[in-house]
Design an enzyme around this catalytic site. Structure first.
Site, PDB file in Angstrom:
ATOM      1  CD1 TRP A 198      -2.921   1.609   0.540  1.00 37.35           C
ATOM      2  CD2 TRP A 198      -2.016   2.373   2.119  1.00 37.35           C
ATOM      3  NE1 TRP A 198      -2.875   2.727   1.044  1.00 37.35           N
ATOM      4  CE2 TRP A 198      -1.823   3.438   1.277  1.00 37.35           C
ATOM      5  CE3 TRP A 198      -0.484   2.549   3.290  1.00 37.35           C
ATOM      6  CZ2 TRP A 198      -2.607   4.403   2.852  1.00 37.35           C
ATOM      7  CZ3 TRP A 198      -0.256   3.914   3.510  1.00 37.35           C
ATOM      8  CH2 TRP A 198      -1.669   4.797   3.530  1.00 37.35           C
ATOM      9  CG  ASP A 365     -12.835   9.191  -1.522  1.00 36.05           C
ATOM     10  OD1 ASP A 365     -12.734   8.003  -1.119  1.00 36.05           O
ATOM     11  OD2 ASP A 365     -12.173   8.999  -2.713  1.00 36.05           O
ATOM     12  CG  ASP A 477     -12.145   2.088  -2.779  1.00 38.06           C
ATOM     13  OD1 ASP A 477     -10.800   1.147  -3.093  1.00 38.06           O
ATOM     14  OD2 ASP A 477     -12.062   2.799  -2.312  1.00 38.06           O
ATOM     15  CG  ASP A 547      -5.003   4.966  -1.225  1.00 34.53           C
ATOM     16  OD1 ASP A 547      -5.321   5.634  -1.522  1.00 34.53           O
ATOM     17  OD2 ASP A 547      -5.036   4.758  -0.427  1.00 34.53           O
TER      18      ASP A 547
HETATM   19  C1  GLA Z   1      -9.307   3.525  -0.200  1.00 28.69           C
HETATM   20  C2  GLA Z   1      -8.979   4.671  -1.367  1.00 28.69           C
HETATM   21  C3  GLA Z   1      -8.608   6.132  -1.073  1.00 28.69           C
HETATM   22  C4  GLA Z   1      -9.730   6.574  -0.462  1.00 28.69           C
HETATM   23  C5  GLA Z   1     -10.021   5.839   1.020  1.00 28.69           C
HETATM   24  C6  GLA Z   1     -11.720   5.576   1.467  1.00 28.69           C
HETATM   25  O1  GLA Z   1      -8.197   3.879   0.520  1.00 28.69           O
HETATM   26  O2  GLA Z   1      -7.712   4.164  -2.709  1.00 28.69           O
HETATM   27  O3  GLA Z   1      -8.851   7.002  -2.034  1.00 28.69           O
HETATM   28  O4  GLA Z   1     -11.009   6.543  -0.718  1.00 28.69           O
HETATM   29  O5  GLA Z   1      -9.999   3.598   0.517  1.00 28.69           O
HETATM   30  O6  GLA Z   1     -12.259   4.703   1.963  1.00 28.69           O
END
Ligand code: GLA
Length: 730
Positions: A198, A365, A477, A547
């Site tokens: 990650w 989001d 997601d 992320d």
């Molecule tokens: C994941 C996505 C992020 C965001 C979070 C929300 O980590 O990659 O961009 O959307 O979830 O919980």
């Protein structure tokens, strides 16, 4: 493109610059791999199969049948009947035995490319494609297989897949099925793969190939952060421009294996397919298993050519979305801006300010549904939380539209929180092993998508949300990997089908979505970039890359990603500093220039960042508009890699007609007391004259050959993490 030499029984598949050959040998019809590499002329080079030397073929030397099978360069290897290298296919038959040996029966050369039922796959598009289908069978098992080879001439790609059918009256269990294997002589090759975690996905790893097995894979239920479904065999010391490179890219989003085995006789067996871990698929009479495809390419001009082949291939023959040829709206996403702490007013304030600086879409989001105020609840309860969004979703979307922005939304449809109404009502809808405490991850479980009613439930949730307001973008997601692979729906004999059925259901859901909402801009995502794979690109033209939005970390992530995947697919945003993942502070300009090499957007609270940053946004968006076509459609050249030199990074994009180019240069660490740096550009037309601008100032007017050979001087910038944007026009 495809020929068959009847006398020698050799198939020859030609792309513009490459040739792939295989041949049928002996009375039993063993299918052997002959050659893959630079294009060659002769079509009968059977000597490469080495059947005219010991141990010869079984009809001539039956006492050494074992040696033959263990050394023959097989095109699709059997298991447990003589070849001790790893097999391509395994079964558990009605007697409990695992052996398989497939031999040639017939073949067909067809124009076009058959679809793969239920799976994402490359397609001919506007090009004339030919496909070779080679039928093999194991007469003892009554098992039939067809190997498919589609030739994409212009892109120098050959796409392979296989289907297997059970013709026996008794069921057979398929316990392993590689989508491709290829035996070739070992030379001084190394294995290049993309590893990560990650926030640092797709870092480049290169290792030597020793004897035995070397490889990567995933059995996390998705392609994963940890390894991407891609590998390349590269000549030792090959570069962006030099060396032979064999690329293998798997069009699949679930468990996979990619492996090379070096044998006692210095041959390599390359294989790629669904991971045999947790895989056991029952085939009743006349049932067929369709394996996902592998896109292979060969480059004799280093990694750069491989990259450009894949970019062209995926842009022309894999991504279907109408957005692939369109400039994407510049979006602002509220995740890093607010996390879960938002309401209608906050979002509208962001939207107003965003509009003022030229941003085109607001994406809401995680956190807008059920009772979700952190990541502990409500996945599955896809109704709007009116405590946060007063007046509801439609009100918010309408207000955002009135401000003049489009609206996009986040969902994580494959999941179920233990604390959700959905779980309280349907605990049996979660993937779990009976009598074991299910493993929580981010405090959530995964829905059992092998169960048709769950797929329908999920689809209805998504489509109701999308229909409830003018929503033009969806971020899909998937934030946890799959453990406890048990289904309360599937029977005892079929538990090993769960992982693959899960992936098929994700594909089915996304297929329905793109069919019912053809104008929706879909962006896939998985805890950042854990499902950045060719399978997902068939449904969404872009995927959230990571992320980690720090510009410097992104240099490495985007380098590895763009080795295979086009820039048009790479979700990249400018975020605030200190960066939320690494705490690093970089200039706003550098963040913008790095994001320019992807889909481009913002991930920050535009009402709270420093005024001087806000003031830079309009110019960044102007750059994005100016360069978007070029970045989306152009040829990619890597001039320098920060991961290799630890000082600076440099990427160049050249338009297909070579009339225009941009160069993004990032100096990561400042150099004390040095003269200027010389960048030798690539891919230009040697004869054309280019006007060169750096940071909007004209710095040179030179011929392409001069810029590519003598180079372009870059004055030594002052400071760390500084970027320079160079624009060439002729
Ligand atoms: C994941 C996505 C992020 C965001 C979070 C929300 O980590 O990659 O961009 O959307 O979830 O919980």
């Amino acid at each position: 493109m495809i020929t068959y030499n009847k006398e020698k029984r050799i198939f020859k598949l030609d792309t513009k610059n490459t040739t792939y050959m295989m041949g049928v040998v002996d009375d039993e019809g063993f299918l052997g791999h002959v050659y893959y590499g630079n294009r060659i002329t002769d079509d009968g080079v059977d000597y490469l199969l080495r059947i005219f030397e010991m141990p010869y073929v079984p009809s001539q030397n039956s006492r050494d049948r074992g040696s033959f099978l263990d050394t023959f360069p097989t095109e699709y290897a059997g298991s447990f009947v003589g070849d001790f290298r790893e097999g391509s296919i395994k079964v558990r038959d009605k007697n409990g035995h695992e052996a398989v040996q497939l031999t040639y029966k017939s073949h067909e050369i067809m124009s076009g490319k058959p679809k793969l039922k239920g799976l994402p796959a490359t397609f001919p598009g506007d090009d004339a494609i030919e496909t070779l289908a080679v039928k093999l069978a194991d007469d003892t098992l009554n098992l039939e297989a067809v190997l498919y080879y589609s030739v994409f001439e212009k892109e120098d790609c050959i796409v392979r897949s296989i289907t297997v059918k059970n013709k026996d009256s008794e069921p057979v269990h398929l316990t392993k099925i590689m989508s491709m294997t290829m035996d070739m002589d070992s030379e001084d090759f190394e294995l290049l793969t993309l590893y990560g975690s990650w926030a640092r996905e797709r870092q480049i790893d290169i290792r030597p190939l020793g004897y035995g097995k070397t490889g990567i894979g995933s059995f996390r239920g998705e392609s994963s952060h940890q390894f991407n479904p891609f590998m390349a065999l590269v000549d030792k010391n090959s570069t962006q421009d030099l060396g032979r490179v064999y690329g293998f890219s798997f069009v699949y989003s679930g468990n996979f294996t990619a492996q090379v085995e070096k044998s006692q006789f210095d041959s390599l067996r390359v294989m790629m397919g669904i991971s045999p871990e947790c895989f056991d698929f029952e085939l009743k009479k006349d049932e067929e298993f369709v394996a996902p495809e592998v896109v292979m390419t060969f480059s004799n001009e280093g990694l750069g050519r491989m990259t450009r082949n894949y970019h062209d291939m995926y842009r022309q023959h894999l991504i279907r979305s109408p957005y692939k040829d369109r400039m994407r709206p510049v979006l602002i996403n509220n995740w890093e801006a607010t996390y879960f702490d938002f309401d209608t007013e906050k979002l509208l304030a962001i939207a107003r300010e965003a509009k003022a600086v030229g941003i085109e879409m607001l994406v809401m989001d995680d956190g807008w549904f059920g009772r979700r105020s952190d990541d502990n609840s409500s996945l599955g309860d896809w109704w709007v939380n009116e405590d946060k969004l007063k007046g509801g979703l439609k009100y918010l979307v309408d207000e955002v539209n009135k401000i003049g922005l489009k609206f996009g939304i986040w969902m994580e449809p494959e999941m179920i929180s233990p604390d959700s109404d959905l779980y309280r009502e349907h605990p049996d809808w979660a993937i779990a092993l009976p009598d074991r405490t299910p493993t929580r991850s981010r405090n959530q479980f995964v829905l059992d998508l092998s169960r048709p009613e769950v797929v329908d439930y999920v689809y209805n949730c998504i489509s109701s949300v999308l229909k409830s307001a003018n929503i033009e973008y969806l971020k899909w997601d998937m934030n946890r990997q799959i453990t406890d692979p048990g289904s309360l729906y599937l029977g005892r004999e079929n538990q090993g089908e769960l992982s693959h059925r899960y992936v098929l259901a994700v594909y089915e859901l996304q297929e329905r979505l793109v069919r019912d909402f053809p104008e929706l801009l879909l962006e896939n995502c998985s805890g950042g970039g854990a499902r950045f794979d060719p399978g997902m690109l068939y449904y969404s033209p872009q995927i959230w890359c990571s992320d980690d939005t720090d510009a410097i970390e992104r240099l490495k992530i985007q380098e590895g990603t763009s080795l295979v995947y086009p820039l048009s697919s790479m979700g990249a945003h400018v975020s605030d500093c200190p960066n939320h993942t690494v705490g690093r502070t970089t200039p706003f300009k550098t963040r913008g220039d790095v994001a320019l090499l992807g889909t481009f957007g913002y991930e920050l609270d535009v009402t709270r960042i420093p005024a001087e940053d806000v003031n830079m946004i309009p110019a960044q968006i102007e750059n994005y508009h100016r360069f978007s076509d070029l970045v989306r459609q152009g040829d990619y050249y890597r001039l320098a890699s920060y991961s290799e030199n630890r000082q600076y990074d440099c990427v160049q994009i050249v338009s297909k007609d070579k009339s225009e180019s941009i160069v993004v240069f990032v100096q990561v660490t400042g150099r004390p007391n040095y003269h200027s740096r010389n960048l030798r550009l690539k891919g230009l037309d040697p004869k054309r004259i280019y006007k060169v601008e750096a940071e909007n100032e004209e710095v040179a007017t030179l011929h392409g050959d001069t810029l590519m050979n003598a180079g372009l001087m870059i004055a030594n910038p002052w400071g760390d993490n500084v970027s320079i944007l160079i624009w060439l026009r002729s």
